[in-house]
Design an enzyme around this catalytic site. Structure first.
Site, PDB file in Angstrom:
ATOM      1  N   GLU A   1       7.481 -13.841   5.482  1.00  0.00           N
ATOM      2  CA  GLU A   1       7.069 -14.320   4.590  1.00  0.00           C
ATOM      3  C   GLU A   1       7.891 -14.465   3.769  1.00  0.00           C
ATOM      4  O   GLU A   1       8.383 -14.721   2.959  1.00  0.00           O
ATOM      5  CB  GLU A   1       5.620 -13.484   4.292  1.00  0.00           C
ATOM      6  CG  GLU A   1       4.036 -14.403   5.527  1.00  0.00           C
ATOM      7  CD  GLU A   1       3.402 -13.772   4.130  1.00  0.00           C
ATOM      8  OE1 GLU A   1       2.040 -14.103   4.225  1.00  0.00           O
ATOM      9  OE2 GLU A   1       2.928 -12.315   4.393  1.00  0.00           O
TER      10      GLU A   1
ATOM     11  N   GLU B   1       1.864  -7.264  11.518  1.00  0.00           N
ATOM     12  CA  GLU B   1       1.759  -7.420  10.137  1.00  0.00           C
ATOM     13  C   GLU B   1       3.011  -6.618   9.567  1.00  0.00           C
ATOM     14  O   GLU B   1       3.911  -7.370   8.269  1.00  0.00           O
ATOM     15  CB  GLU B   1       0.486  -6.850   9.942  1.00  0.00           C
ATOM     16  CG  GLU B   1       0.644  -6.757   8.310  1.00  0.00           C
ATOM     17  CD  GLU B   1       0.396  -7.600   7.465  1.00  0.00           C
ATOM     18  OE1 GLU B   1       0.164  -8.662   8.154  1.00  0.00           O
ATOM     19  OE2 GLU B   1       0.444  -7.821   6.246  1.00  0.00           O
TER      20      GLU B   1
ATOM     21  N   HIS C   1      10.632  -6.811  28.838  1.00  0.00           N
ATOM     22  CA  HIS C   1       9.549  -8.498  29.669  1.00  0.00           C
ATOM     23  C   HIS C   1      10.969  -9.138  28.685  1.00  0.00           C
ATOM     24  O   HIS C   1      10.269 -10.316  29.044  1.00  0.00           O
ATOM     25  CB  HIS C   1       8.552  -8.011  29.162  1.00  0.00           C
ATOM     26  CG  HIS C   1       8.421  -7.163  30.257  1.00  0.00           C
ATOM     27  ND1 HIS C   1       8.576  -6.864  31.416  1.00  0.00           N
ATOM     28  CD2 HIS C   1       6.813  -6.095  29.819  1.00  0.00           C
ATOM     29  CE1 HIS C   1       7.973  -5.574  31.956  1.00  0.00           C
ATOM     30  NE2 HIS C   1       6.867  -5.648  31.148  1.00  0.00           N
TER      31      HIS C   1
ATOM     32  N   LYS D   1       4.889  -9.910   6.811  1.00  0.00           N
ATOM     33  CA  LYS D   1       5.409  -9.673   5.601  1.00  0.00           C
ATOM     34  C   LYS D   1       6.847 -10.252   5.643  1.00  0.00           C
ATOM     35  O   LYS D   1       6.963 -10.542   4.432  1.00  0.00           O
ATOM     36  CB  LYS D   1       5.172  -7.525   5.493  1.00  0.00           C
ATOM     37  CG  LYS D   1       3.493  -7.194   5.001  1.00  0.00           C
ATOM     38  CD  LYS D   1       3.345  -8.101   3.583  1.00  0.00           C
ATOM     39  CE  LYS D   1       2.694  -9.684   4.287  1.00  0.00           C
ATOM     40  NZ  LYS D   1       1.477  -9.605   4.898  1.00  0.00           N
TER      41      LYS D   1
ATOM     42  N   LYS E   1      -1.881 -19.455  -1.246  1.00  0.00           N
ATOM     43  CA  LYS E   1      -2.517 -18.153  -1.439  1.00  0.00           C
ATOM     44  C   LYS E   1      -4.213 -18.236  -0.540  1.00  0.00           C
ATOM     45  O   LYS E   1      -4.291 -17.477   0.867  1.00  0.00           O
ATOM     46  CB  LYS E   1      -2.984 -17.914  -2.749  1.00  0.00           C
ATOM     47  CG  LYS E   1      -3.645 -16.901  -2.585  1.00  0.00           C
ATOM     48  CD  LYS E   1      -2.713 -14.789  -2.566  1.00  0.00           C
ATOM     49  CE  LYS E   1      -4.036 -13.844  -1.569  1.00  0.00           C
ATOM     50  NZ  LYS E   1      -2.869 -12.831  -1.284  1.00  0.00           N
TER      51      LYS E   1
ATOM     52  N   ASN F   1     -17.739  -3.780 -16.978  1.00  0.00           N
ATOM     53  CA  ASN F   1     -16.942  -4.056 -15.885  1.00  0.00           C
ATOM     54  C   ASN F   1     -17.016  -3.077 -14.116  1.00  0.00           C
ATOM     55  O   ASN F   1     -17.855  -1.557 -15.070  1.00  0.00           O
ATOM     56  CB  ASN F   1     -15.354  -3.658 -16.099  1.00  0.00           C
ATOM     57  CG  ASN F   1     -14.489  -4.668 -16.507  1.00  0.00           C
ATOM     58  OD1 ASN F   1     -15.056  -5.736 -17.115  1.00  0.00           O
ATOM     59  ND2 ASN F   1     -14.053  -4.058 -16.917  1.00  0.00           N
ATOM     60  N   GLY F   2     -16.939  -3.159 -13.273  1.00  0.00           N
ATOM     61  CA  GLY F   2     -18.069  -1.898 -11.835  1.00  0.00           C
ATOM     62  C   GLY F   2     -18.768  -3.111 -11.386  1.00  0.00           C
ATOM     63  O   GLY F   2     -18.918  -3.725 -11.764  1.00  0.00           O
TER      64      GLY F   2
ATOM     65  N   CYS G   1     -12.281  -7.411 -13.464  1.00  0.00           N
ATOM     66  CA  CYS G   1     -13.012  -7.770 -14.727  1.00  0.00           C
ATOM     67  C   CYS G   1     -12.155  -7.791 -15.537  1.00  0.00           C
ATOM     68  O   CYS G   1     -11.380  -6.945 -15.811  1.00  0.00           O
ATOM     69  CB  CYS G   1     -14.556  -7.458 -14.764  1.00  0.00           C
ATOM     70  SG  CYS G   1     -15.367  -8.233 -13.675  1.00  0.00           S
TER      71      CYS G   1
ATOM     72  N   TRP H   1     -14.965 -11.002 -12.584  1.00  0.00           N
ATOM     73  CA  TRP H   1     -14.460 -12.079 -11.963  1.00  0.00           C
ATOM     74  C   TRP H   1     -15.406 -11.223 -10.479  1.00  0.00           C
ATOM     75  O   TRP H   1     -15.932 -10.173 -10.671  1.00  0.00           O
ATOM     76  CB  TRP H   1     -13.480 -11.015 -11.163  1.00  0.00           C
ATOM     77  CG  TRP H   1     -12.196 -10.832  -9.397  1.00  0.00           C
ATOM     78  CD1 TRP H   1     -11.790 -13.043  -9.779  1.00  0.00           C
ATOM     79  CD2 TRP H   1     -12.417 -11.037  -8.440  1.00  0.00           C
ATOM     80  NE1 TRP H   1     -11.240 -12.698  -8.555  1.00  0.00           N
ATOM     81  CE2 TRP H   1     -11.917 -11.415  -7.941  1.00  0.00           C
ATOM     82  CE3 TRP H   1     -13.596  -9.578  -7.868  1.00  0.00           C
ATOM     83  CZ2 TRP H   1     -11.405 -10.844  -6.225  1.00  0.00           C
ATOM     84  CZ3 TRP H   1     -13.126  -9.415  -6.680  1.00  0.00           C
ATOM     85  CH2 TRP H   1     -12.842 -10.306  -5.668  1.00  0.00           C
TER      86      TRP H   1
ATOM     87  N   ARG I   1      -5.220 -10.910 -14.721  1.00  0.00           N
ATOM     88  CA  ARG I   1      -6.025 -10.149 -13.279  1.00  0.00           C
ATOM     89  C   ARG I   1      -7.432 -10.854 -12.503  1.00  0.00           C
ATOM     90  O   ARG I   1      -7.501 -10.645 -11.451  1.00  0.00           O
ATOM     91  CB  ARG I   1      -7.167  -9.264 -14.026  1.00  0.00           C
ATOM     92  CG  ARG I   1      -6.578  -7.772 -15.069  1.00  0.00           C
ATOM     93  CD  ARG I   1      -7.075  -7.186 -15.924  1.00  0.00           C
ATOM     94  NE  ARG I   1      -8.393  -6.733 -15.580  1.00  0.00           N
ATOM     95  CZ  ARG I   1      -8.623  -5.505 -15.472  1.00  0.00           C
ATOM     96  NH1 ARG I   1      -7.290  -4.372 -16.485  1.00  0.00           N
ATOM     97  NH2 ARG I   1      -8.979  -4.648 -15.434  1.00  0.00           N
TER      98      ARG I   1
HETATM   99  C1  G6P Z   1      -2.337 -17.479   4.398  1.00  0.00           C
HETATM  100  C2  G6P Z   1      -2.070 -16.509   3.123  1.00  0.00           C
HETATM  101  C3  G6P Z   1      -1.824 -15.305   4.127  1.00  0.00           C
HETATM  102  C4  G6P Z   1      -2.407 -15.264   4.559  1.00  0.00           C
HETATM  103  C5  G6P Z   1      -3.613 -15.891   5.489  1.00  0.00           C
HETATM  104  C6  G6P Z   1      -5.239 -15.741   5.727  1.00  0.00           C
HETATM  105  O1  G6P Z   1      -1.324 -18.103   5.491  1.00  0.00           O
HETATM  106  O2  G6P Z   1      -0.730 -17.102   2.822  1.00  0.00           O
HETATM  107  O3  G6P Z   1      -0.945 -14.485   3.376  1.00  0.00           O
HETATM  108  O4  G6P Z   1      -3.126 -13.544   5.310  1.00  0.00           O
HETATM  109  O5  G6P Z   1      -3.745 -17.521   4.575  1.00  0.00           O
HETATM  110  O6  G6P Z   1      -6.094 -15.986   4.611  1.00  0.00           O
HETATM  111  P1  G6P Z   1      -7.597 -14.882   4.476  1.00  0.00           P
HETATM  112  O7  G6P Z   1      -7.662 -15.587   2.717  1.00  0.00           O
HETATM  113  O8  G6P Z   1      -8.512 -15.926   5.334  1.00  0.00           O
HETATM  114  O9  G6P Z   1      -7.600 -13.943   4.417  1.00  0.00           O
END
Ligand code: G6P
Length: 607
Positions: A487, A480, A503, A484, A602, A99-100, A2, A73, A27
């Site tokens: 991606e 992960e 293996h 990253k 996203k 906010n909060g 927010c 938000w 934001r």
């Molecule tokens: C997409 C995004 C990833 C994310 C995945 C799951 O592939 O690019 O960054 O981890 O979706 O998204 P979610 O909103 O379900 O965590």
């Protein structure tokens, strides 16, 4: 998150407020509103959706020389016009933006209701407006002071009263508030971005402080009404720089926010004395929690790796068989839903189609599915049988970072809750809580080493293939880290259990394929050390993320990224952050579009 702006001065308040809100758009928000005072009247206009929708609903002839504005938000209550701020009290003479999160809003609401107050929204914030209304007797500052001293939780608020023209009162605890000093005009805002076009002279409020502003004057005080003298500071940033809070990209901002976002995920949920956790949204009785015999976690992408960390924890600490699975696979394999199994659907956006459909399939078979989501009111949050919001604030960069650390925070809390109902002693629980509470500070320390990680990225970003290797609770972190890098830098990377390289993947090792090892000081360290030596003896370069001062590792690795020590199971918080930064700086070095990498979205709402 927010955003807040308040203005008093000679200019047209509606225009200044809308301009300020537009500056806060970065934001992320879902609704917006303004409250403007003129001739003893308050006009409140609020709309779900974009600020341009709000602007279209502001009558052209609306004038006024003081007012407040807010971008919401959602955290409590769905996104709609009513739940948007500002909120008013019963008299309609007071307007407030907040906010909060107010943790004791339900008990306050109950008391206010019994005193005759009527509520119109589902928000926690509305109680503050009513409390101020209750205490108001001709002095807004006094009424705000009395009201906020009853609040538990976090707040940054601004408030106006129709009969106190050109006065705005603000208060802060845990959510930022800054006072802007202009020529015959004053501002209050959650973020300097909202006011920098008008003034660079600001006073930052601290927690427990209040401000009362008029166009020509201001007073800062504490909750006991003692004047607090504050330094006036000059903002050195230019407007363009601060639109992402001073960071070049949203991803960098979101990585850097993690000490705060982890704290928010924990906020009000740890009961330190009993060494347990309180997760109100689970909608489960103690008996039901005790009866859980198995936990299944479904998710996609980064959320899936957070789920793997969660499953590891639940099994090792709470002693409950736990398993994380890709939602896309669950849906089509006709899963068996066992009695006394609990399911979690983990999703930052709450909109991922694979996760949503798998969840519905499980529910069709009688499963109870809880959500762990960031976006309030999202499809998965709504479809779930209960759940926990991670309260990360908007995550805008496509590659998820702060959501991961907040999701695992929720798993640590859930694990603590279940473990304390089972084998975990009070003493072990107290240690668990202590370790968890130290995490935000330790993550800050990792972030401080970002220049070193940047230099390593510059050294290594020319390679085309990487292996990310970890074991135990750090195995999902290796996955992960590789995700990253793929991606956002488009460098090919594979995540593996370090034990598995023999293996197959060891065939890839040579000068052209560096390996990034995650090593913590646990019972698997010796084994990983051997794996590192196997790589070294095949001319592979080794980068190691390891606890500070671990010379055994440093002697073998070509380069190290040192992190603070913690207890064995808590390392994922500290090992994932360097990998986020490594991927980030590699991508930056290679000139990639870090926030919006090619081909990715996203929120993936298709299968
Ligand atoms: C997409 C995004 C990833 C994310 C995945 C799951 O592939 O690019 O960054 O981890 O979706 O998204 P979610 O909103 O379900 O965590």
């Amino acid at each position: 998150m927010c955003g807040i702006i308040g203005y008093c001065g000679p200019k047209e308040a509606p225009r200044i407020l809308v301009e300020g809100l537009k500056r806060l758009e970065y934001r992320g928000y879902d609704s917006a509103g303004i409250g403007v005072g003129t001739d003893g009247r308050l006009t409140v206009i609020k709309k779900a959706g974009k600020i341009r929708t709000l602007a279209e609903h502001i009558p052209e002839d609306l004038t006024g020389t003081f007012g407040i504005g807010h971008t919401r938000w959602a955290t409590h209550g769905v996104v709609n016009d009513t739940n948007a701020h500002p909120h008013t009290d019963c008299s309609g003479r007071i307007a407030l933006a907040h906010n909060g999160i107010i943790e004791n809003f339900e008990s306050l609401k109950e008391v206010l209701r019994s005193e005759g107050h009527t509520f119109h929204t589902d928000t926690d914030s509305e109680v503050i407006a009513h409390l101020i209304g209750k205490y108001y007797s001709g002095d807004l500052e006094k009424a705000v002071r009395e009201a906020v001293s009853l609040l538990r939780g976090t707040y940054g608020i601004v408030c106006v009263h129709a009969e106190e023209p050109q006065r705005i009162v603000g208060a802060r605890n845990g959510s930022p508030l800054v006072l802007g000093i202009g020529h015959d005009e004053m501002f209050l805002a959650s973020d300097v971005t909202a006011i920098i076009a008008h003034t660079k002279q600001v006073v930052y409020l601290e927690d427990g402080e209040m401000a009362s502003i008029t166009p020509s004057d201001y007073r800062t005080s504490d909750l006991k009404d003692r004047t607090v003298e504050k330094a006036v500071e000059k903002i050195s940033w230019e407007l363009q720089e601060i639109e992402r809070g001073g960071y070049t990209t949203y991803m960098e901002k979101e990585i850097m926010e993690q000490p705060e976002s982890i704290k928010r995920a924990m906020g009000g949920r740890v009961e330190p004395e009993q060494a347990t956790a309180h997760l109100g949204g689970l909608n489960m009785t103690t008996r039901e929690l005790i009866n859980i015999e198995r936990v299944n976690i479904i998710a996609a992408g980064t959320s899936f790796y957070a789920g793997m960390v969660g499953a590891y924890l639940l099994e090792s600490m709470a002693r409950i068989p736990s398993f994380a699975e890709l939602a896309s696979e669950v849906r089509y394999r006709n899963p068996v839903v066992e009695r006394n199994s609990l399911y979690f659907a983990v999703s930052q956006s709450g909109e991922t189609a694979d996760t949503l459909y798998a969840m519905k399939e499980l529910q069709r078979k009688g499963a109870s599915v809880l959500g762990i989501c960031n976006v309030v009111g999202s499809s998965i949050a709504r479809a779930s049988d209960g759940g926990v919001y991670i309260h990360s604030g908007p995550e805008i960069a496509v590659a998820s970072t702060k959501a991961f650390t907040s999701q695992i925070t929720v798993f640590y809390l859930f694990c603590l809750l279940l473990a304390r109902m089972r084998d975990m002693s009070l003493e072990t629980g107290l240690g668990f809580v202590r370790n968890l509470q130290q995490i935000p500070e330790k993550v800050s320390q990792v972030l401080q080493s970002r220049q070193h990680i940047r230099e390593l990225s510059q050294k290594y970003c020319g390679y085309r293939n990487f292996l990310f290797l970890g074991r135990g609770v750090n195995y999902p972190v290796a996955l992960e880290g590789a995700l990253k890098l793929k991606e956002i830098s488009y460098i090919h990377a594979e995540g593996y259990s370090a034990a598995e390289i023999k293996h197959g993947p060891i065939a890839l090792i040579g000068e052209e394929t560096p390996s990034l090892f995650i090593v913590s000081d646990d019972h698997l360290k010796e084994k990983i050390l051997s794996n590192m030596k196997e790589v070294k003896s095949r001319n592979g370069k080794v980068i190691a993320v390891c606890p500070k001062g671990d010379h055994e590792i440093m002697d073998v690795a070509d380069d190290t990224i040192e992190i603070p020590s913690t207890s064995e199971l808590f390392y994922p918080f500290l090992t994932v952050v360097p990998l986020q930064l490594f991927a980030y700086y590699c991508a930056l070095e290679l000139g990639r579009d870090v926030d919006q990498p090619r081909n990715l979205a996203k929120s993936v709402t298709v299968e």
